[in-house]
Design a protein around this motif. Structure first.
Motif, PDB file in Angstrom:
ATOM      1  N   GLN A  14       0.758  -1.034  -0.107  1.00 52.76           N
ATOM      2  CA  GLN A  14      -0.071   0.236  -0.133  1.00 52.76           C
ATOM      3  C   GLN A  14       0.906   1.349   0.145  1.00 52.76           C
ATOM      4  OE1 GLN A  14      -3.353  -1.352  -0.830  1.00 52.76           O
ATOM      5  NE2 GLN A  14      -3.496   0.437   0.113  1.00 52.76           N
ATOM      6  N   THR A  15       1.958   1.020   0.575  1.00 53.58           N
ATOM      7  CA  THR A  15       2.875   2.174   0.686  1.00 53.58           C
ATOM      8  C   THR A  15       3.906   2.384  -0.368  1.00 53.58           C
ATOM      9  OG1 THR A  15       4.569   1.029   2.124  1.00 53.58           O
ATOM     10  CG2 THR A  15       2.662   2.519   3.280  1.00 53.58           C
ATOM     11  N   SER A  16       3.871   1.552  -1.499  1.00 49.18           N
ATOM     12  CA  SER A  16       4.761   1.392  -2.513  1.00 49.18           C
ATOM     13  C   SER A  16       4.730   2.501  -3.574  1.00 49.18           C
ATOM     14  CB  SER A  16       4.465   0.142  -3.338  1.00 49.18           C
ATOM     15  OG  SER A  16       3.494  -0.003  -4.047  1.00 49.18           O
ATOM     16  N   LEU A  17       5.638   2.749  -4.412  1.00 43.64           N
ATOM     17  CA  LEU A  17       5.467   3.864  -5.532  1.00 43.64           C
ATOM     18  C   LEU A  17       4.561   3.654  -6.314  1.00 43.64           C
ATOM     19  CD1 LEU A  17       9.393   4.526  -6.162  1.00 43.64           C
ATOM     20  CD2 LEU A  17       7.787   5.969  -5.069  1.00 43.64           C
ATOM     21  N   ASP A  18       4.361   2.241  -6.525  1.00 45.87           N
ATOM     22  CA  ASP A  18       3.231   1.751  -7.757  1.00 45.87           C
ATOM     23  C   ASP A  18       1.784   2.516  -7.395  1.00 45.87           C
ATOM     24  OD1 ASP A  18       4.863  -0.973  -8.887  1.00 45.87           O
ATOM     25  OD2 ASP A  18       5.290  -0.565  -6.868  1.00 45.87           O
ATOM     26  N   ILE A  19       1.494   2.520  -6.471  1.00 45.46           N
ATOM     27  CA  ILE A  19       0.087   3.111  -5.855  1.00 45.46           C
ATOM     28  C   ILE A  19       0.169   4.617  -6.063  1.00 45.46           C
ATOM     29  CG2 ILE A  19      -1.411   3.365  -4.072  1.00 45.46           C
ATOM     30  CD1 ILE A  19      -1.326   0.776  -3.165  1.00 45.46           C
ATOM     31  N   LYS A  20       1.206   5.050  -5.575  1.00 45.97           N
ATOM     32  CA  LYS A  20       1.560   6.662  -5.854  1.00 45.97           C
ATOM     33  C   LYS A  20       1.747   7.097  -7.057  1.00 45.97           C
ATOM     34  CE  LYS A  20       3.655   6.869  -1.247  1.00 45.97           C
ATOM     35  NZ  LYS A  20       4.988   7.246  -0.380  1.00 45.97           N
ATOM     36  N   LEU A  21       2.101   6.203  -8.116  1.00 48.27           N
ATOM     37  CA  LEU A  21       2.245   6.653  -9.368  1.00 48.27           C
ATOM     38  C   LEU A  21       0.664   6.604  -9.995  1.00 48.27           C
ATOM     39  CD1 LEU A  21       3.784   7.535 -12.114  1.00 48.27           C
ATOM     40  CD2 LEU A  21       4.272   4.991 -12.476  1.00 48.27           C
ATOM     41  N   LEU A  26      -3.884   9.775 -12.160  1.00 46.73           N
ATOM     42  CA  LEU A  26      -5.507   9.961 -12.160  1.00 46.73           C
ATOM     43  C   LEU A  26      -5.677  11.299 -11.317  1.00 46.73           C
ATOM     44  CD1 LEU A  26      -6.730   6.663 -10.738  1.00 46.73           C
ATOM     45  CD2 LEU A  26      -6.799   7.520 -12.840  1.00 46.73           C
ATOM     46  N   ALA A  27      -4.633  11.960 -10.907  1.00 44.87           N
ATOM     47  CA  ALA A  27      -4.605  13.338 -10.321  1.00 44.87           C
ATOM     48  C   ALA A  27      -5.766  14.205 -11.397  1.00 44.87           C
ATOM     49  CB  ALA A  27      -3.492  13.886  -9.807  1.00 44.87           C
ATOM     50  N   GLU A  28      -6.235  15.168 -10.801  1.00 47.30           N
ATOM     51  CA  GLU A  28      -6.969  16.374 -11.550  1.00 47.30           C
ATOM     52  C   GLU A  28      -7.654  15.861 -12.372  1.00 47.30           C
ATOM     53  OE1 GLU A  28      -3.647  18.656 -13.300  1.00 47.30           O
ATOM     54  OE2 GLU A  28      -2.825  18.853 -11.555  1.00 47.30           O
ATOM     55  N   LYS A  29      -8.415  14.681 -12.359  1.00 48.68           N
ATOM     56  CA  LYS A  29      -9.317  13.956 -13.200  1.00 48.68           C
ATOM     57  C   LYS A  29     -10.788  13.872 -12.485  1.00 48.68           C
ATOM     58  CE  LYS A  29      -8.948  13.136 -16.851  1.00 48.68           C
ATOM     59  NZ  LYS A  29      -8.998  14.097 -17.978  1.00 48.68           N
ATOM     60  N   PRO A  34     -11.381   4.648  -9.485  1.00 46.31           N
ATOM     61  CA  PRO A  34     -11.024   3.473  -9.330  1.00 46.31           C
ATOM     62  C   PRO A  34     -10.695   2.836  -8.137  1.00 46.31           C
ATOM     63  CG  PRO A  34      -9.356   4.137 -10.747  1.00 46.31           C
ATOM     64  CD  PRO A  34     -10.488   5.325 -10.514  1.00 46.31           C
ATOM     65  N   THR A  35     -10.695   1.670  -7.723  1.00 45.86           N
ATOM     66  CA  THR A  35     -10.078   1.265  -6.594  1.00 45.86           C
ATOM     67  C   THR A  35      -8.617   0.539  -6.874  1.00 45.86           C
ATOM     68  OG1 THR A  35     -12.262   0.441  -5.721  1.00 45.86           O
ATOM     69  CG2 THR A  35     -10.251  -0.493  -4.785  1.00 45.86           C
ATOM     70  N   ILE A  36      -7.581   1.151  -6.308  1.00 46.89           N
ATOM     71  CA  ILE A  36      -6.376   0.473  -6.715  1.00 46.89           C
ATOM     72  C   ILE A  36      -5.932  -0.417  -5.622  1.00 46.89           C
ATOM     73  CG2 ILE A  36      -4.021   1.385  -6.892  1.00 46.89           C
ATOM     74  CD1 ILE A  36      -4.767   4.364  -7.278  1.00 46.89           C
ATOM     75  N   THR A 272       2.452  14.237 -18.226  1.00 45.07           N
ATOM     76  CA  THR A 272       1.944  14.788 -19.660  1.00 45.07           C
ATOM     77  C   THR A 272       3.816  14.735 -20.293  1.00 45.07           C
ATOM     78  OG1 THR A 272       2.659  17.147 -19.122  1.00 45.07           O
ATOM     79  CG2 THR A 272       0.461  16.317 -18.809  1.00 45.07           C
ATOM     80  N   GLN A 273       4.598  14.639 -19.645  1.00 47.20           N
ATOM     81  CA  GLN A 273       5.884  14.328 -20.335  1.00 47.20           C
ATOM     82  C   GLN A 273       5.890  12.818 -20.905  1.00 47.20           C
ATOM     83  OE1 GLN A 273       9.408  15.871 -18.552  1.00 47.20           O
ATOM     84  NE2 GLN A 273       8.420  17.252 -17.270  1.00 47.20           N
ATOM     85  N   TYR A 274       5.264  12.144 -20.480  1.00 45.84           N
ATOM     86  CA  TYR A 274       5.225  10.542 -20.826  1.00 45.84           C
ATOM     87  C   TYR A 274       4.375   9.970 -21.262  1.00 45.84           C
ATOM     88  CZ  TYR A 274       9.102  11.232 -17.532  1.00 45.84           C
ATOM     89  OH  TYR A 274      10.298  12.059 -16.888  1.00 45.84           O
ATOM     90  N   PRO A 275       4.240   9.821 -22.775  1.00 46.53           N
ATOM     91  CA  PRO A 275       2.995   9.202 -23.242  1.00 46.53           C
ATOM     92  C   PRO A 275       2.512   8.002 -22.897  1.00 46.53           C
ATOM     93  CG  PRO A 275       4.751   9.945 -25.205  1.00 46.53           C
ATOM     94  CD  PRO A 275       5.421  10.105 -23.492  1.00 46.53           C
ATOM     95  N   ASP A 276       3.232   6.879 -22.294  1.00 50.82           N
ATOM     96  CA  ASP A 276       2.795   5.797 -21.798  1.00 50.82           C
ATOM     97  C   ASP A 276       1.864   6.018 -20.618  1.00 50.82           C
ATOM     98  OD1 ASP A 276       5.170   6.575 -20.699  1.00 50.82           O
ATOM     99  OD2 ASP A 276       5.681   4.711 -19.704  1.00 50.82           O
ATOM    100  N   LEU A 277       2.375   6.964 -19.894  1.00 48.70           N
ATOM    101  CA  LEU A 277       1.505   7.240 -18.527  1.00 48.70           C
ATOM    102  C   LEU A 277       0.157   7.913 -18.714  1.00 48.70           C
ATOM    103  CD1 LEU A 277       4.210   8.453 -16.022  1.00 48.70           C
ATOM    104  CD2 LEU A 277       3.361   6.316 -16.535  1.00 48.70           C
ATOM    105  N   MET A 278       0.349   8.915 -19.943  1.00 46.56           N
ATOM    106  CA  MET A 278      -1.205   9.295 -20.413  1.00 46.56           C
ATOM    107  C   MET A 278      -1.776   8.259 -20.992  1.00 46.56           C
ATOM    108  SD  MET A 278      -0.923  12.652 -19.548  1.00 46.56           S
ATOM    109  CE  MET A 278      -2.206  13.124 -20.454  1.00 46.56           C
ATOM    110  N   GLU A 279      -1.214   7.151 -21.665  1.00 42.19           N
ATOM    111  CA  GLU A 279      -1.926   6.349 -22.161  1.00 42.19           C
ATOM    112  C   GLU A 279      -2.731   5.555 -21.091  1.00 42.19           C
ATOM    113  OE1 GLU A 279      -1.526   2.099 -24.987  1.00 42.19           O
ATOM    114  OE2 GLU A 279       0.169   3.605 -24.536  1.00 42.19           O
ATOM    115  N   LEU A 280      -2.065   5.532 -20.037  1.00 41.60           N
ATOM    116  CA  LEU A 280      -2.489   4.715 -18.727  1.00 41.60           C
ATOM    117  C   LEU A 280      -3.861   5.280 -18.252  1.00 41.60           C
ATOM    118  CD1 LEU A 280      -2.522   2.451 -16.560  1.00 41.60           C
ATOM    119  CD2 LEU A 280      -0.809   3.875 -15.323  1.00 41.60           C
ATOM    120  N   ARG A 281      -3.659   6.664 -18.201  1.00 36.94           N
ATOM    121  CA  ARG A 281      -4.942   7.373 -17.770  1.00 36.94           C
ATOM    122  C   ARG A 281      -6.216   7.191 -18.728  1.00 36.94           C
ATOM    123  NH1 ARG A 281      -4.418  14.091 -17.167  1.00 36.94           N
ATOM    124  NH2 ARG A 281      -3.698  13.323 -15.287  1.00 36.94           N
TER     125      ARG A 281
END
Length: 287
Positions: A14-21, A26-29, A34-36, A272-281
């Motif tokens: 629960q404290t890992s970087l994975d959840i925080k990423l 999902l910030a500002e949306k 969703p449940t992580i 926004t600098q990373y297309p793959d992370l935007m794709e994840l959103r």
């Protein structure tokens, strides 16, 4: 359990970087979140999902798996999520730490902590002001170069295992995992350790051979020796971020703690600098 609309499974705790990423993605949306769910190791996702949704069938649920690419798939020329199976999506870079090991981010953190020290004499900050973006960039690059042979060996081990049915059984390192470097990083020592792993693994999987390992190793040695590989800093995509983190701390042990830096940086990351992370959103929104 109660009915859940969308679920994102990830590695770690629960404290890992994975959840925080994912939370950063999902910030500002606005809208329903969703449940992580942290599911631990990467090889147990399917079983974990079945247990999580029981007694319902997981196949009918709205969920995806998001995790580090590690050495399971080679990065593509296009920066996008990489798919592994029907619902599993991998980072384009080797792992989450690869997105955070950025000279500008490190510099900004260092300056911010020094400013806090100036305003608060009780602050325990003991690293002074930032050494500057140029020096930090050189620190990252110098550390990556010490990993060149080790990363080639890890990639070659991953290649050897891919055609087998036991990918999860052949480790890509003889240490206790990514981020824990071996005592020696020179090619001869890394090769010897890798061959020991292969010799043991061959007892169960005949497809794994020394010849195939040597052939793959040669390919990665050549790739990681190219001038453009270093000029374009491709090691930030190919080399494992946890290994790079450890190498950086070994190179400059008097510098800042990167573990503490990560906790700060994940909230500052501009996805926004990373297309793959935007794709994840987008994939999460369209679940």
């Amino acid at each position: 359990m109660s009915v859940v609309d969308k679920v994102i499974f990830c590695e770690g705790k629960q404290t890992s970087l994975d959840i925080k990423l994912i939370e950063r993605v999902l910030a500002e949306k606005p809208g329903q979140r969703p449940t992580i769910v942290s599911a631990g190791g990467k090889f147990t996702f399917s079983v974990f999902a079945q247990g999580y949704f029981f007694p319902d069938e997981a196949i009918n649920k709205r969920y995806i798996i998001f995790r580090d690419r590690d050495f399971d798939v080679q990065p593509t020329s296009e920066v996008n999520l990489l798919k592994l199976g029907q619902r599993c999506f991998l980072t384009h870079r080797a792992c989450i730490e690869n997105y955070l090991l950025d000279a500008d981010l490190i510099h900004n953190y260092w300056q911010a902590k020094f400013a806090e020290k100036s305003e608060n004499p009780l602050s325990k900050w003991g690293h002074g002001d930032s050494v500057g973006i140029e020096t930090i960039t050189a620190w990252i690059d110098r550390s990556a170069r010490t990993l060149q042979d080790y990363q080639a060996v890890r990639w070659a081990l991953a290649d050897v295992a891919k055609p087998s049915v036991a990918r999860s059984q052949l480790e890509t390192t003889w240490t206790k995992g990514s981020g824990k470097l071996p005592a020696s990083l020179d090619l001869q020592s890394c090769q010897a350790k890798a061959k020991e792993l292969i010799q043991t693994f061959r007892e169960a999987v005949d497809q794994v051979t020394q010849d195939r390992f040597e052939a793959s190793l040669g390919i990665y040695q050549a790739k990681f020796s190219q001038d453009e590989f270093w000029q374009q800093k491709q090691y930030m995509i190919w080399f494992h971020g946890k290994d790079l983190q450890k190498a950086m701390q070994q190179q400059e042990s008097q510098y800042i703690s990167l573990k503490n830096f990560f906790a700060w940086a994940i909230a500052q990351l501009d996805i926004t600098q990373y297309p793959d992370l935007m794709e994840l959103r987008t994939k999460i929104e369209n679940l």
